[in-house]
Design a protein around this motif. Sequence first.
Motif, PDB file in Angstrom:
ATOM      1  N   ALA A 152       0.827  -1.208   0.000  1.00  0.00           N
ATOM      2  CA  ALA A 152       0.000   0.000   0.000  1.00  0.00           C
ATOM      3  C   ALA A 152       0.859   1.255   0.000  1.00  0.00           C
ATOM      4  O   ALA A 152       0.528   2.248  -0.662  1.00  0.00           O
ATOM      5  CB  ALA A 152      -0.933  -0.007   1.216  1.00  0.00           C
ATOM      6  N   THR A 153       1.971   1.222   0.727  1.00  0.00           N
ATOM      7  CA  THR A 153       2.870   2.380   0.791  1.00  0.00           C
ATOM      8  C   THR A 153       3.477   2.676  -0.570  1.00  0.00           C
ATOM      9  O   THR A 153       3.499   3.829  -1.024  1.00  0.00           O
ATOM     10  CB  THR A 153       3.989   2.138   1.823  1.00  0.00           C
ATOM     11  N   VAL A 154       3.963   1.638  -1.236  1.00  0.00           N
ATOM     12  CA  VAL A 154       4.575   1.819  -2.560  1.00  0.00           C
ATOM     13  C   VAL A 154       3.571   2.415  -3.533  1.00  0.00           C
ATOM     14  O   VAL A 154       3.848   3.415  -4.214  1.00  0.00           O
ATOM     15  CB  VAL A 154       5.116   0.478  -3.095  1.00  0.00           C
ATOM     16  N   LEU A 177       1.461   7.076  -6.431  1.00  0.00           N
ATOM     17  CA  LEU A 177       0.289   7.813  -6.930  1.00  0.00           C
ATOM     18  C   LEU A 177       0.357   9.282  -6.508  1.00  0.00           C
ATOM     19  O   LEU A 177       0.050  10.181  -7.301  1.00  0.00           O
ATOM     20  CB  LEU A 177      -0.996   7.181  -6.402  1.00  0.00           C
ATOM     21  N   ALA A 178       0.746   9.520  -5.253  1.00  0.00           N
ATOM     22  CA  ALA A 178       0.842  10.893  -4.765  1.00  0.00           C
ATOM     23  C   ALA A 178       1.905  11.673  -5.538  1.00  0.00           C
ATOM     24  O   ALA A 178       1.707  12.847  -5.874  1.00  0.00           O
ATOM     25  CB  ALA A 178       1.162  10.899  -3.269  1.00  0.00           C
ATOM     26  N   LEU A 181      -5.639  13.285 -10.475  1.00  0.00           N
ATOM     27  CA  LEU A 181      -5.951  13.338  -9.045  1.00  0.00           C
ATOM     28  C   LEU A 181      -7.345  12.792  -8.725  1.00  0.00           C
ATOM     29  O   LEU A 181      -7.488  11.965  -7.813  1.00  0.00           O
ATOM     30  CB  LEU A 181      -5.798  14.768  -8.523  1.00  0.00           C
ATOM     31  N   PRO A 182      -8.404  13.206  -9.426  1.00  0.00           N
ATOM     32  CA  PRO A 182      -9.727  12.646  -9.116  1.00  0.00           C
ATOM     33  C   PRO A 182      -9.778  11.127  -9.278  1.00  0.00           C
ATOM     34  O   PRO A 182     -10.366  10.425  -8.441  1.00  0.00           O
ATOM     35  CB  PRO A 182     -10.652  13.339 -10.132  1.00  0.00           C
ATOM     36  N   LEU A 183      -9.148  10.609 -10.332  1.00  0.00           N
ATOM     37  CA  LEU A 183      -9.130   9.160 -10.546  1.00  0.00           C
ATOM     38  C   LEU A 183      -8.356   8.455  -9.435  1.00  0.00           C
ATOM     39  O   LEU A 183      -8.803   7.419  -8.917  1.00  0.00           O
ATOM     40  CB  LEU A 183      -8.499   8.840 -11.905  1.00  0.00           C
ATOM     41  N   LEU A 202       0.038  13.103  -0.230  1.00  0.00           N
ATOM     42  CA  LEU A 202      -0.434  14.210  -1.055  1.00  0.00           C
ATOM     43  C   LEU A 202      -0.303  15.536  -0.304  1.00  0.00           C
ATOM     44  O   LEU A 202       0.169  16.537  -0.854  1.00  0.00           O
ATOM     45  CB  LEU A 202      -1.893  13.961  -1.459  1.00  0.00           C
ATOM     46  N   THR A 203      -0.721  15.542   0.955  1.00  0.00           N
ATOM     47  CA  THR A 203      -0.621  16.753   1.767  1.00  0.00           C
ATOM     48  C   THR A 203       0.830  17.206   1.907  1.00  0.00           C
ATOM     49  O   THR A 203       1.150  18.393   1.766  1.00  0.00           O
ATOM     50  CB  THR A 203      -1.214  16.503   3.168  1.00  0.00           C
ATOM     51  N   ALA A 204       1.709  16.246   2.168  1.00  0.00           N
ATOM     52  CA  ALA A 204       3.118  16.586   2.365  1.00  0.00           C
ATOM     53  C   ALA A 204       3.752  17.143   1.095  1.00  0.00           C
ATOM     54  O   ALA A 204       4.478  18.137   1.131  1.00  0.00           O
ATOM     55  CB  ALA A 204       3.883  15.345   2.832  1.00  0.00           C
TER      56      ALA A 204
END
Length: 250
Positions: free
Chosen positions: A66-68, A73-74, A86-88, A136-138
């Motif tokens: 999940a991390t990879v 993706l981010a 981003l929406p997808l 994403l936030t970071a």
Amino acid sequence: MKRLALLLPRILAFGLLLAFLLVPERFAPLLAPLTQNNAPAIYAQGSLLQLTFLHLQIVAIATFAATVVAVLLAILVTRPGGREFLPLSRSLVNIGQTFPPVAVLALAVPAVGFGEAPTLIALFLYGLLPIFENSLTALTSMPPAIMEAARGSGMTNFQRLLRVELPLAFPIILAGIRLSVIISLATATIGSTVAARTLGEVIIAGLLSNNLAYIVQGGLIVALLAVLLADGFSALEKWSLRRTGFARGA
């Protein structure tokens, strides 16, 4: 002294967990009042130590995958050429939160069979969201001054990503991984309903035999693991923040 006072409960919790896993029969008198009709107080249909190791192994594999995927993706959606995805991407990582874990297992079993595989799929899907959102936030809140300095030094986009963005983002990404691990630790117990070897075996055995002692010991092991791992990740987050010399709220 204050630091020792903070560490002492964690050391005691770890010692208690380790002692219970290595010599569970010593704790039988404490759990015996929770049994009925002279039922055994300690789960004896399998090694608690082995089940704990297998439980952690499933969580580790699913969290790593999940991390990879989430971090990649981010990174993709924070690059100029990938923002339209981003929406997808958000839709994909929200799949795991849309379906209950039992439903994911029910859908996965016909495709991959019984055992660890459907549990890994469920944990992988459930673990994506917190890691993706934190990543994403970071990556979207990099200090402009630092990014401008990196550009001014002649770094390429790839060099900025590896040398500046990911190191600064690491503490917040780590907070997302911590959340994912805690979610997976609890969710992994239901994997035993599809023949995965997890601590859920102990809890399910207790439910089927109406043995509260089994339920309590299975639940306590998972709870102690969650507390210890959460503390470990929190300590790692603080260390990484000190190392980068840049503190931000996660």
